[in-house]
Design a protein around this motif. Structure first.
Motif, short mmCIF file in Angstrom:
data_model
loop_
_atom_site.label_atom_id
_atom_site.label_comp_id
_atom_site.label_asym_id
_atom_site.label_seq_id
_atom_site.Cartn_x
_atom_site.Cartn_y
_atom_site.Cartn_z
N ASP A 77 -0.60 8.87 13.30
CA ASP A 77 -1.69 7.97 13.68
C ASP A 77 -2.94 8.45 12.94
OD1 ASP A 77 -2.79 10.11 15.30
OD2 ASP A 77 -1.35 9.54 16.84
N ILE A 78 -3.98 7.65 12.99
CA ILE A 78 -5.17 7.96 12.21
C ILE A 78 -5.83 9.26 12.68
CG2 ILE A 78 -7.52 7.16 11.71
CD1 ILE A 78 -6.22 4.31 11.51
N PRO A 79 -5.95 9.53 13.98
CA PRO A 79 -6.53 10.82 14.37
C PRO A 79 -5.78 12.02 13.81
CG PRO A 79 -6.53 9.33 16.24
CD PRO A 79 -5.75 8.66 15.15
N ARG A 80 -4.45 11.96 13.80
CA ARG A 80 -3.69 13.11 13.28
C ARG A 80 -3.73 13.17 11.75
NH1 ARG A 80 1.64 12.85 17.12
NH2 ARG A 80 1.09 10.64 17.10
N LEU A 81 -3.80 12.02 11.07
CA LEU A 81 -3.99 12.04 9.62
C LEU A 81 -5.32 12.70 9.28
CD1 LEU A 81 -2.72 8.45 8.73
CD2 LEU A 81 -1.64 10.59 8.01
N ARG A 82 -6.36 12.33 10.01
CA ARG A 82 -7.67 12.92 9.75
C ARG A 82 -7.70 14.40 10.10
NH1 ARG A 82 -11.32 9.47 8.04
NH2 ARG A 82 -11.40 7.26 8.65
N ALA A 83 -7.10 14.77 11.23
CA ALA A 83 -7.07 16.17 11.63
C ALA A 83 -6.33 17.03 10.62
CB ALA A 83 -6.42 16.31 13.01
N GLY A 84 -5.34 16.45 9.96
CA GLY A 84 -4.59 17.18 8.95
C GLY A 84 -5.22 17.17 7.58
N GLY A 85 -6.34 16.47 7.43
CA GLY A 85 -7.00 16.43 6.13
C GLY A 85 -6.29 15.56 5.12
N VAL A 86 -5.66 14.47 5.56
CA VAL A 86 -4.97 13.56 4.64
C VAL A 86 -6.00 12.57 4.10
CG1 VAL A 86 -3.19 11.78 4.41
CG2 VAL A 86 -2.77 13.80 5.83
N GLY A 87 -6.10 12.51 2.77
CA GLY A 87 -7.05 11.62 2.13
C GLY A 87 -6.40 10.50 1.35
N ALA A 88 -5.10 10.60 1.11
CA ALA A 88 -4.36 9.54 0.41
C ALA A 88 -2.93 9.57 0.91
CB ALA A 88 -4.40 9.72 -1.11
N GLN A 89 -2.33 8.39 1.04
CA GLN A 89 -0.99 8.29 1.60
C GLN A 89 -0.19 7.23 0.86
OE1 GLN A 89 0.60 10.01 4.61
NE2 GLN A 89 2.05 9.31 3.05
N PHE A 90 1.00 7.60 0.37
CA PHE A 90 1.96 6.61 -0.11
C PHE A 90 2.79 6.15 1.08
CE2 PHE A 90 0.91 7.97 -4.35
CZ PHE A 90 1.22 6.89 -5.15
N TRP A 91 2.76 4.85 1.36
CA TRP A 91 3.55 4.27 2.44
C TRP A 91 4.87 3.79 1.87
CZ3 TRP A 91 1.44 5.42 6.93
CH2 TRP A 91 0.07 5.56 7.03
N SER A 92 5.95 4.47 2.21
CA SER A 92 7.27 4.12 1.68
C SER A 92 7.67 2.73 2.15
CB SER A 92 8.31 5.14 2.14
OG SER A 92 9.60 4.72 1.77
N LEU A 93 8.22 1.93 1.24
CA LEU A 93 8.70 0.58 1.55
C LEU A 93 10.22 0.52 1.55
CD1 LEU A 93 6.07 -1.32 -0.60
CD2 LEU A 93 5.98 -0.81 1.84
N LEU A 94 10.87 1.70 1.53
CA LEU A 94 12.32 1.75 1.64
C LEU A 94 12.73 1.58 3.09
CD1 LEU A 94 12.96 4.89 -0.63
CD2 LEU A 94 12.84 2.49 -1.32
N THR A 95 13.99 1.20 3.29
CA THR A 95 14.54 1.10 4.64
C THR A 95 15.63 2.16 4.80
OG1 THR A 95 16.16 -0.55 3.93
CG2 THR A 95 14.06 -1.37 4.77
N PRO A 96 15.90 2.61 6.04
CA PRO A 96 16.89 3.69 6.23
C PRO A 96 18.25 3.39 5.63
CG PRO A 96 15.66 3.31 8.24
CD PRO A 96 15.26 2.21 7.30
N SER A 97 18.67 2.14 5.67
CA SER A 97 19.93 1.75 5.03
C SER A 97 19.75 0.36 4.43
CB SER A 97 21.08 1.74 6.04
OG SER A 97 20.80 0.86 7.10
N GLU A 98 20.07 0.26 3.15
CA GLU A 98 19.86 -1.01 2.47
C GLU A 98 20.98 -2.00 2.79
OE1 GLU A 98 19.30 -0.63 -1.68
OE2 GLU A 98 17.58 0.71 -1.52
N ALA A 99 20.61 -3.26 2.91
CA ALA A 99 21.59 -4.31 3.13
C ALA A 99 22.51 -4.42 1.93
CB ALA A 99 20.88 -5.64 3.37
N PRO A 100 23.79 -4.78 2.14
CA PRO A 100 24.72 -4.89 1.01
C PRO A 100 24.36 -6.03 0.06
CG PRO A 100 25.74 -5.67 3.04
CD PRO A 100 24.45 -5.03 3.42
N ALA A 101 23.79 -7.12 0.58
CA ALA A 101 23.46 -8.26 -0.27
C ALA A 101 22.10 -8.05 -0.92
CB ALA A 101 23.45 -9.55 0.55
N CYS A 102 22.04 -8.30 -2.23
CA CYS A 102 20.81 -8.05 -2.97
C CYS A 102 19.66 -8.92 -2.47
CB CYS A 102 21.06 -8.31 -4.46
SG CYS A 102 19.65 -7.83 -5.48
#
Length: 359
Positions: A77-102
């Protein structure tokens, strides 16, 4: 490319301080008070550019979390990101398991992008969509967390460079070839075209999950530095997803970046064990080739090393590395400088390529 020589910048958040740390308190093992103070001071100027957070997927499953306040339902969450000193974040757009159909993979990815963009719009005082390395610095100057989108899965391209350009237009700045038909056992002709077009667009090639031989081939094929957004050292723990020394040496030669994850199965069950992986990656890939990609963003219960159960633990890791003899300039590279340099190199490569290569 030396962003470390930028003018002094603001802290990534006004509430970064010992009183704001999350579930890991200052009394945790490895957190010497003097080193912690130095770590907090360093992170106020050179915050963490984290290469991987999977919160987008978690929010798709449970869309009612408010990350503007401490939320026990997720580890980010934002409070913990700030407390940890995070200034930039890549948000992954992958899913845990990809669907078989493209076509389903494409649909899932578009929905991930939609959730990520909605997340940034919902918290404009804390998050700022970043498309360029200058955006990354600007967000830091304004006390916001730069939000980069990516990677998307390589399978989404399905033989189409147009799809790659469409993702770029939507704000995506990284793609992971792992599992794509054009990079499964080595780069095909189309795979080489994908890499060239990513270089032209300024998108990062993320080698996470690629077999060692394919990763080395991709690192050599790309004109811009490649990254591994979340990994551990296979020499210390030969788990799937951890990177071999061969690949780390290839990254060093190509100016790439390996970002160490905080995952009990891959990097051990303690802060000390994670620091061992960071040390090993630095020894092989060099001080310019190591970063942090914790892969937070999951619901509670995901195995995390003691002391690093959420983003607020970053100062503790920096303190541990200080006690191991890391210099502050090398730590500034680890947290911020190396990610900034890779993005700037990708941008420079794109500008040069656009003069030579049409879309």
């Amino acid at each position: 490319m030396a962003d470390l020589q930028d003018e002094p910048l603001q802290s990534p958040g006004t509430d970064v301080g010992p009183g704001c740390l999350g579930s890991d308190d200052l009394a945790a093992p490895g957190a010497a008070p003097g080193a912690l103070d130095r770590a907090m001071e360093l992170l106020s100027e050179h915050p963490v550019a984290d290469g991987c957070n999977t919160l987008v997927w978690t929010l798709r499953q449970s869309p009612y979390h408010d990350i503007d306040t401490p939320d026990l339902g997720v580890d980010t969450d934002i409070p913990r990101l700030r407390a940890g000193g995070v200034g930039a974040q890549f948000w992954s757009l992958l899913t845990p398991s990809e669907a078989p159909a493209c076509d389903q993979v494409v649909s899932d990815t578009l929905e991930q992008i939609d959730v990520a963009l909605s997340l940034v719009r919902r918290y404009p005082d804390s998050l700022c969509l970043a498309l360029t390395p200058d955006d990354m610095v600007d967000a830091r100057n304004r006390g916001r967390i730069a939000a980069f989108l990516g990677p998307v899965p390589g399978r989404t391209l399905s033989g189409s460079l147009g799809a790659l350009r469409a993702f770029h237009a939507l704000g995506v700045r990284a793609l992971a070839p792992a599992g794509a038909p054009w990079a499964r056992e080595g780069l095909t002709v189309f795979g080489h075209e994908v890499v060239k077009e990513m270089n032209r667009l300024g998108m990062l090639v993320d080698l996470a999950g690629c077999p060692s031989a394919v990763a080395c081939q991709l690192a050599g094929a790309s004109k811009a530095p490649v990254i591994i957004s979340n990994t551990g050292a296979a020499a210390l723990n030969p788990r799937p997803g951890n990177v071999t020394d061969e690949v780390l040496l290839a990254l060093r030669a190509a100016g790439g970046l390996a970002m160490v994850t905080f995952d009990t199965e891959r990097t051990g069950d303690s802060l000390h064990a994670v620091a061992d992986h960071v040390d090993h990656v630095r020894a092989l890939a060099g001080p310019n080739g190591v970063g942090l990609g914790a892969a937070f963003g999951a619901e509670p219960g995901s195995p995390r090393p003691a002391g690093l159960t959420d983003p607020s633990g970053y100062p503790r890791l920096v303190a541990e590395l200080l006690e191991r003899g890391w210099t502050e300039p090398d730590l500034a590279l680890l947290t911020w400088g190396n990610a900034q340099r890779v993005l700037r190199d990708a941008e420079f490569t794109a500008r040069a390529a656009q003069h030579r290569r049409p879309a």
